[in-house]
Write an enzyme that holds these catalytic residues in place. Structure first.
Site, PDB file in Angstrom:
ATOM      1  N   CYS A 171      85.908   9.237  46.268  1.00  0.00           N
ATOM      2  CA  CYS A 171      85.640  10.681  46.875  1.00  0.00           C
ATOM      3  C   CYS A 171      87.054  11.300  47.352  1.00  0.00           C
ATOM      4  O   CYS A 171      86.895  12.444  47.835  1.00  0.00           O
ATOM      5  CB  CYS A 171      84.736  10.310  48.007  1.00  0.00           C
ATOM      6  SG  CYS A 171      83.290   9.264  47.725  1.00  0.00           S
ATOM      7  N   HIS A 304      86.019  15.199  55.984  1.00  0.00           N
ATOM      8  CA  HIS A 304      85.143  14.525  55.083  1.00  0.00           C
ATOM      9  C   HIS A 304      83.926  14.583  55.407  1.00  0.00           C
ATOM     10  O   HIS A 304      83.006  14.806  54.959  1.00  0.00           O
ATOM     11  CB  HIS A 304      85.911  13.191  54.827  1.00  0.00           C
ATOM     12  CG  HIS A 304      85.236  12.438  53.597  1.00  0.00           C
ATOM     13  ND1 HIS A 304      85.408  12.886  52.318  1.00  0.00           N
ATOM     14  CD2 HIS A 304      84.644  11.402  53.364  1.00  0.00           C
ATOM     15  CE1 HIS A 304      84.804  12.205  51.395  1.00  0.00           C
ATOM     16  NE2 HIS A 304      84.344  11.241  52.003  1.00  0.00           N
ATOM     17  N   HIS A 341      77.483  15.684  49.283  1.00  0.00           N
ATOM     18  CA  HIS A 341      78.914  15.142  48.864  1.00  0.00           C
ATOM     19  C   HIS A 341      78.886  15.058  47.485  1.00  0.00           C
ATOM     20  O   HIS A 341      78.313  14.479  46.795  1.00  0.00           O
ATOM     21  CB  HIS A 341      78.773  13.688  49.273  1.00  0.00           C
ATOM     22  CG  HIS A 341      79.866  13.060  49.544  1.00  0.00           C
ATOM     23  ND1 HIS A 341      81.210  13.623  48.623  1.00  0.00           N
ATOM     24  CD2 HIS A 341      80.315  11.667  49.807  1.00  0.00           C
ATOM     25  CE1 HIS A 341      82.341  12.402  48.806  1.00  0.00           C
ATOM     26  NE2 HIS A 341      81.721  11.400  49.483  1.00  0.00           N
TER      27      HIS A 341
END
Lengths: 411, 347
Positions: A171, A304, A341
């Site tokens: 990620c 994030h 995400h």
């Protein structure tokens, strides 16, 4: 110590595809208005999963390609190509017939799933061959499921060649790809790089996060005390990064500066960050140091903020230690509540949001957070908040302990 | 700007065992006949890394109890390279892994399991190990490294790109030394993929293999250490007819009198043969003749480095032939090699 290019690294264009829009211009106003996307997953079966919703992106029409070329594109390329094309156009590097004006253009990319839906289709057909199983279909699937397929699609359909890197740092990869592009320019190995990330939704990854019980059964609530997981999304984000002298030589508009990049590895656990967020703190301080800026210069942090208990706690701790001395004028939000995400694309999309924030002075509000983590409660951006300082920071954490921080400033 | 990179040490895990000596006789690597999934009657030789050839030291380590074979290959290869250089500051050591198929064994196992038993029963233990950067995460934890860590994916030419990333980090001062790993594990669906591409049962078909190689790079000259002098990267071609021309362009970046190692496997051997016709070949290091993608590239590099450590006045070009239409190459030289006038271009 080697001598490095002292030049500024400038961003001259960007483009994106997200659940909120087919390009950067349509995504940004919806993000600022506080809209979000969440709906049933339709691109693969999810029967049996605990959670069956996510943020699917609209697939732009890619009208400059022939129907045959279009049919051959996997979902990853359907996201990556229009985003890259938009970035090149924004940077003044595209001809009227959608060809790159440079014959050589370095690529620094990020993905986690590549063309996973094609791999899934291939192995399913091996296990259960359909009645009319044709070798031709399978050979096309194999030819186009390889990880470098998106490089080939970008180079073929936008007409350039050159060195290419695909980072698969989970990620944080989208931010690492941009950071790698900056490293290439700093070292003198490149003058200009097309950089970005892309990730389509796919069954293996969706079921994986579902198996970890990481998916939110309802809204994704980053930094909320009652947060209960992330929402998976898909998309692509691309930027044109170049040395200031290269941009000046071609008369390109400078839209932002990549002032600093920091990265670190968290060895605490394969899937959990260290609870004190110390590795992320190292990445942020490295980005600030490279930029020669202090935490007081930062006006917006695109966190994030996955909405998972461990991630958000670690991030909040790290933010508190780096920025805690002076929180005035600092705002923070996680845009994953709006677009999901996007894994390997997340760092690139969020970098673009930071640049748009610097350009417009607007800040994406934090959605769905009603009982905020005390450490960041005063920082969470509200609708209408504006950027009061010259720098914006984008941070990402990933499986395997990858941490990355990108610091952007106004030109 | 010129830059000398030294190859300080290396480590190998191959079907022949561990260490560079395991690459000396690939024809003798034990083979297992593995059937295609779609056509079980069709079997092909595969050179696996036998578990008993790997040292026991990793199996019970917490991070490695459930880790993929790929992680085990990588940690052993990395440890060999680091143990040969005990003075390395691990807090300033970067790591890069180049891989083509990555954690494919656990990915297929995870996918097959929930396809068979239902998505509700997908294994939360397997999924994290399917993520491409899991092996490097395990390595960073186990080997206690503190520098940057990148997992790079692509075809075999991804190896030359990983070397270039290492050169970039060293040039920028982001790390004092960099461990570059090429690693692959064999998953039987590769046979079906090669079958679908009509790449099996051809004269150029080589046995599949698995394993890992690691090279430890550092800036500057180190006594007796071979050097990584030049990297040519990013030579793509979009049709087979353009392949020879592109490959010649890539190899044309190196001084013409330096011999080129025979490293091509698969259909691209025909391109390589036509390209080599215009340059001197190199006999002492015959083709490994096994297909292990990025692991093969790392082994070719290590064999060349080991050769140059005993032949310090020589230099070799090692090409990395990607099966997906990309070519890269590296120039390795011995510690006493004198480049020809106007010879190699800097990294």
């Amino acid at each position: 110590m080697p001598s490095l290019s002292p030049e500024r690294l400038v961003i001259t264009g960007w483009g994106c595809v997200s659940a909120l829009g087919e390009d950067a211009d349509s995504t940004w106003p919806r993000l600022i208005r506080g809209e979000h996307v969440r709906g049933p997953i339709t691109c693969f079966p999810v029967e049996g999963c605990r959670v069956t919703e996510g943020a699917e992106a609209p697939l732009p029409p890619v009208n400059w390609l022939t129907p045959k070329q279009k049919r051959r594109l996997g979902r990853a390329s359907r996201l990556a190509l229009p985003a890259a094309r938009e970035a090149l156009e924004h940077a003044g590097l595209l001809t009227a017939d959608s060809q790159c004006t440079l014959s050589e253009l370095e690529l620094s990319l990020s993905t986690t799933a590549c063309s996973m839906e094609r791999i899934e289709a291939f192995v399913r057909q091996i296990w259960v061959p359909p009645a009319s199983h044709g070798n031709k279909t399978q050979s096309l699937r194999v030819a186009t499921y390889q990880s470098q397929q998106q490089i080939k699609d970008l180079q073929t359909h936008l007409n350039f060649s050159g060195s290419s890197t695909i980072l698969s740092n989970a990620c944080a990869g989208g931010a690492n790809a941009i950071g790698h592009a900056s490293d290439l320019i700093r070292s003198g190995m490149a003058d200009i790089v097309l950089t970005g990330g892309y990730d389509p939704l796919c069954e293996l990854v969706f079921c994986g996060f579902d198996s970890l019980q990481s998916l939110a059964p309802d809204l994704c609530r980053p930094f909320d005390l009652h947060r209960n997981g992330l929402m998976l999304g898909e998309g692509a984000g691309f930027l044109v990064l170049e040395s200031e002298s290269h941009a000046a030589r071609r008369g390109a508009p400078i839209r932002g500066i990549l002032a600093g990049y920091g990265h670190s590895t968290d060895t605490f656990h394969l899937t959990q960050p260290a609870s004190d967020g110390a590795p992320l703190e190292r990445a942020m301080r490295a980005a600030l140091a490279r930029a020669g800026l202090s935490p007081r210069d930062v006006g917006y942090i695109n966190a994030h903020g996955t909405g998972t208990p461990f991630n958000d706690r670690a991030e909040a701790s790290a933010f508190n230690r780096v920025f805690g001395e002076d929180l005035s004028g600092l705002k923070l939000s996680s845009t994953k509540a709006a677009i999901g995400h996007t894994l390997g694309a997340a760092g690139s999309l969020e970098a673009i949001f930071c640049l748009q924030s610097l350009q417009t002075g607007q800040i994406p509000p934090q959605l769905h957070t009603t009982n905020p983590e005390p450490l960041v409660a005063s920082l969470l951006a509200k609708p209408g908040d504006t950027l009061a300082k010259k720098a914006a920071l984008s941070v990402n954490l990933g499986f395997g302990g990858s941490n990355a921080a990108l610091l952007f400033t106004t030109p | 700007m010129s830059q000398d990179l030294s190859i300080l040490s290396w480590g190998v895990v191959s079907p022949g065992g561990t260490g560079v000596a395991s690459l000396s006789n690939p024809a003798a690597w034990p083979k297992t006949l593995v059937p295609e999934n779609a056509h079980p009657g069709r079997e092909h030789p595969v050179a696996y890394v036998a578990p008993e050839t790997l040292p026991d030291r990793w199996r019970l380590r917490p991070r490695f109890r459930r880790a993929s074979p790929l992680s085990h290959f990588m940690v052993e290869a990395a440890a060999q390279a680091l143990e040969a250089q005990p003075g390395i500051d691990r807090s300033r050591l970067g790591m890069i892994c180049a891989t083509s198929v990555g954690c494919s064994l656990y990915s297929v196992r995870f996918y097959r399991q929930f396809q068979k038993e239902g998505r509700r029963f997908a294994s939360p233990l397997l999924f994290p190990e399917t993520v491409t950067n899991s092996p490097l995460s395990h390595l960073a934890s186990e080997l206690n490294t503190g520098g940057p860590v990148y997992s790079q994916i692509g075809d075999k030419s991804c190896w030359s790109n990983a070397l270039r990333t290492a050169a970039c980090w060293l040039k920028n001062g982001d790390a004092d030394s960099v461990l570059v790993l090429g690693a692959e594990e064999f998953e039987p669906h590769e046979l079906d993929a090669f079958r679908a591409m009509r790449w099996l049962d051809r004269p150029y078909t080589r046995p599949f293999a698995e394993g890992a190689g690691a090279v430890l790079l550092a800036s500057g000259s180190h006594p007796n250490a071979p050097k990584l002098t030049q990297i040519a990267d990013g030579f793509c071609f979009h049709s087979l007819s353009a392949g020879v021309q592109t490959a010649q362009k890539c190899l044309g970046k190196f001084p013409p009198e330096i011999p080129v190692c025979d490293s091509a496997t698969g259909w691209i051997e025909t391109v390589a043969q036509k390209t080599h016709a215009t340059r001197p070949g190199f006999g002492p290091l015959p083709n490994l003749a096994h297909e292990a993608y990025c692991a093969s590239c790392s082994w070719d590099t290590i064999r060349a480095a080991a050769y140059l450590s005993t032949h310090p006045s020589e230099a070799l070009v090692v090409p990395y032939w990607g099966l997906a239409l990309q070519v890269g190459a590296a120039l390795l030289s011995g510690s006493q090699f004198c480049p020809p006038p106007g010879g190699s271009q800097p990294l």
